[in-house]
Design an enzyme around this catalytic site. Structure first.
Site, PDB file in Angstrom:
ATOM      1  N   GLU A   1     -10.816  -5.261  11.325  1.00 46.96           N
ATOM      2  CA  GLU A   1      -9.930  -5.681  11.034  1.00 46.96           C
ATOM      3  C   GLU A   1      -9.401  -6.684  10.038  1.00 46.96           C
ATOM      4  O   GLU A   1      -9.334  -7.297  10.949  1.00 46.96           O
ATOM      5  CB  GLU A   1      -9.019  -4.551  10.339  1.00 46.96           C
ATOM      6  CG  GLU A   1      -7.472  -4.757  11.473  1.00 46.96           C
ATOM      7  CD  GLU A   1      -6.200  -3.858  11.033  1.00 46.96           C
ATOM      8  OE1 GLU A   1      -5.351  -4.288  10.378  1.00 46.96           O
ATOM      9  OE2 GLU A   1      -6.324  -2.566  12.330  1.00 46.96           O
TER      10      GLU A   1
ATOM     11  N   LYS B   1      -2.291  -5.924   0.914  1.00 51.96           N
ATOM     12  CA  LYS B   1      -2.777  -5.061   2.615  1.00 51.96           C
ATOM     13  C   LYS B   1      -3.509  -3.779   1.468  1.00 51.96           C
ATOM     14  O   LYS B   1      -2.766  -2.757   0.629  1.00 51.96           O
ATOM     15  CB  LYS B   1      -1.316  -3.997   2.901  1.00 51.96           C
ATOM     16  CG  LYS B   1      -1.724  -3.533   3.377  1.00 51.96           C
ATOM     17  CD  LYS B   1      -0.716  -2.635   4.688  1.00 51.96           C
ATOM     18  CE  LYS B   1      -1.153  -2.179   5.970  1.00 51.96           C
ATOM     19  NZ  LYS B   1      -0.126  -1.631   6.516  1.00 51.96           N
TER      20      LYS B   1
ATOM     21  N   VAL C   1      -7.712   0.051   8.386  1.00 55.24           N
ATOM     22  CA  VAL C   1      -8.132   1.301   9.409  1.00 55.24           C
ATOM     23  C   VAL C   1      -9.404   1.492   8.205  1.00 55.24           C
ATOM     24  O   VAL C   1     -10.855   1.334   8.133  1.00 55.24           O
ATOM     25  CB  VAL C   1      -7.166   2.018  10.337  1.00 55.24           C
ATOM     26  CG1 VAL C   1      -8.524   2.953  10.956  1.00 55.24           C
ATOM     27  CG2 VAL C   1      -7.209   1.056  11.472  1.00 55.24           C
TER      28      VAL C   1
ATOM     29  N   ASP D   1       5.177  10.849   4.988  1.00 54.25           N
ATOM     30  CA  ASP D   1       4.179   9.350   5.037  1.00 54.25           C
ATOM     31  C   ASP D   1       3.077   9.717   5.962  1.00 54.25           C
ATOM     32  O   ASP D   1       3.785   9.970   6.828  1.00 54.25           O
ATOM     33  CB  ASP D   1       5.684   8.396   5.365  1.00 54.25           C
ATOM     34  CG  ASP D   1       4.365   7.303   5.703  1.00 54.25           C
ATOM     35  OD1 ASP D   1       3.449   6.540   5.038  1.00 54.25           O
ATOM     36  OD2 ASP D   1       6.133   6.025   5.222  1.00 54.25           O
TER      37      ASP D   1
ATOM     38  N   SER E   1      -0.459   7.938   7.465  1.00 61.21           N
ATOM     39  CA  SER E   1      -1.489   7.409   6.763  1.00 61.21           C
ATOM     40  C   SER E   1      -3.000   7.921   6.406  1.00 61.21           C
ATOM     41  O   SER E   1      -3.308   8.509   6.412  1.00 61.21           O
ATOM     42  CB  SER E   1      -1.493   6.546   8.550  1.00 61.21           C
ATOM     43  OG  SER E   1      -2.925   5.530   7.853  1.00 61.21           O
ATOM     44  N   ALA E   2      -3.243   7.110   5.031  1.00 64.16           N
ATOM     45  CA  ALA E   2      -4.575   7.311   5.267  1.00 64.16           C
ATOM     46  C   ALA E   2      -6.026   7.372   5.979  1.00 64.16           C
ATOM     47  O   ALA E   2      -6.208   7.739   5.155  1.00 64.16           O
ATOM     48  CB  ALA E   2      -4.794   6.070   3.929  1.00 64.16           C
ATOM     49  N   ASP E   3      -5.270   6.614   6.811  1.00 63.20           N
ATOM     50  CA  ASP E   3      -6.560   6.239   8.024  1.00 63.20           C
ATOM     51  C   ASP E   3      -6.686   7.468   8.269  1.00 63.20           C
ATOM     52  O   ASP E   3      -7.799   7.868   9.100  1.00 63.20           O
ATOM     53  CB  ASP E   3      -5.502   5.444   9.087  1.00 63.20           C
ATOM     54  CG  ASP E   3      -4.939   4.201   8.973  1.00 63.20           C
ATOM     55  OD1 ASP E   3      -5.542   3.461   7.415  1.00 63.20           O
ATOM     56  OD2 ASP E   3      -5.071   3.521  10.003  1.00 63.20           O
TER      57      ASP E   3
ATOM     58  N   LYS F   1      -0.154   4.348  16.208  1.00 64.77           N
ATOM     59  CA  LYS F   1       1.003   2.706  16.903  1.00 64.77           C
ATOM     60  C   LYS F   1       2.188   3.739  17.547  1.00 64.77           C
ATOM     61  O   LYS F   1       2.549   4.994  16.813  1.00 64.77           O
ATOM     62  CB  LYS F   1       1.440   1.870  15.553  1.00 64.77           C
ATOM     63  CG  LYS F   1       0.354   0.877  15.719  1.00 64.77           C
ATOM     64  CD  LYS F   1       0.836   0.669  14.100  1.00 64.77           C
ATOM     65  CE  LYS F   1      -0.145  -0.529  13.759  1.00 64.77           C
ATOM     66  NZ  LYS F   1      -2.359   0.432  12.949  1.00 64.77           N
TER      67      LYS F   1
END
Length: 309
Positions: A26, A88, A108, A140, A142-144, A161
């Site tokens: 990435e 980003k 990611v 909230d 993540s789209a990951d 994380k």
């Protein structure tokens, strides 16, 4: 299928055409993960580690509205110098960035997407995004996690994380049918530390077995990717109490300052690095190196098996 917006670096294209191993990387870690020039030095060293372990590196990014599968050293330098001035880019951003001819640092999510477009199946990163603490009210997430559920790329990381809610992240991945594999461990690594108190779905001990599992997943026609969590080397692992205290303080400050959305993770990682006197950044770099080496060995094993139908 050819993508009109995709540029594959000649070295990467030649390796893919010849059935040689390629590992995606990435670019957010370059632009948003650490300061210049450490970001450039780290990115180039990660590419070197992949080469030393028998694979071709393909750092992914968006430059001038073009999706790049493989960057030159000059392009990595450009990203490192421009830093957080680069957008980003997650899935929602790709169309507008390409239409406007702008730059984007791939997360990611977008690294998986562009790697898949190019035919790259193995991707090494630091840690994935996940369900943020307090997501039951903020939503909230993540789209990951969604990308892992739909894009056929193996992601090798040091876990989600540790600024996240790891338990809810695992629950979300289970719901989406994403296998979570511990490399040589039954326990989910927590990015800066080797342990989290949460179990993984499977423990796999060799790159060959990782490659075989991913190959079979693709041969079965199953949708989505595979998440491999590779613990940070013992000598670089941080004490749980130290990192937890820094994370709790950073999260409190983040909330007090009203920071949210895509700005959350960069703020938290930077603040944790400050609170730990730079120790967390040093650990971050080492875990990325560790993941790159495993990804390269896994990509080599995967290519030795031939491409699945």
């Amino acid at each position: 299928m050819t993508n009109a917006f995709l540029d594959v670096k000649p070295e990467v294209a030649e390796a893919l055409a010849a059935g040689r191993p390629v590992v995606a990387l990435e670019s957010t870690i370059i632009s948003h993960g650490m300061p210049y020039p450490q970001n450039v030095e780290t990115a180039l060293h990660v590419e070197q580690i992949i080469r030393e372990n028998g694979a071709v590196p393909a750092t992914i990014a968006i430059i001038g509205g073009r999706l790049k599968a493989g960057l030159s050293a000059e392009e990595i330098e450009y990203f490192g110098r421009k830093g957080t001035a680069i957008a980003k880019a997650s899935r929602r951003d790709l169309a507008v960035l390409c239409a406007r001819g702008e730059d984007g640092a791939t997360t990611v999510t977008t690294t998986m997407m562009i790697a898949s477009m190019a035919g790259i199946r193995i991707f090494a990163t630091g840690g994935i995004g996940g369900v943020h603490r307090g997501a039951e009210t903020t939503m909230d997430i993540s789209a990951d996690l969604e990308e892992l559920a739909q894009t056929p790329v193996m992601v090798i990381c040091a876990g989600a994380k540790s600024i996240l809610d790891l338990g809810l992240t695992l629950e979300y991945l289970e719901t989406k049918g994403v296998p979570v594999i511990g490399y040589g461990t039954q326990e989910l690594p927590a990015f800066y530390t080797r342990s989290s108190g949460f179990g993984v779905d499977y423990c796999i001990d060799t790159p060959e077995e990782l490659a075989r599992a991913f190959r079979v997943q693709r041969e079965l026609g199953l949708k989505g990717g595979m998440l491999v969590t590779n613990p940070i080397p013992e000598e670089y692992s941080m004490p749980n109490a130290v990192i937890d205290e820094a994370i709790d303080r950073a999260i409190a400050e983040c909330s007090a300052q009203g920071i949210h959305g895509k700005a959350t993770t960069p703020f938290l990682l930077a603040r944790v690095a400050e609170l730990t006197g730079g120790d967390s950044l040093a650990s971050n770099i080492r875990l990325v190196y560790n993941n790159a080496a495993l990804a390269a060995r896994t990509a080599c094993a995967y290519c030795r098996m031939g491409s699945p139908a």
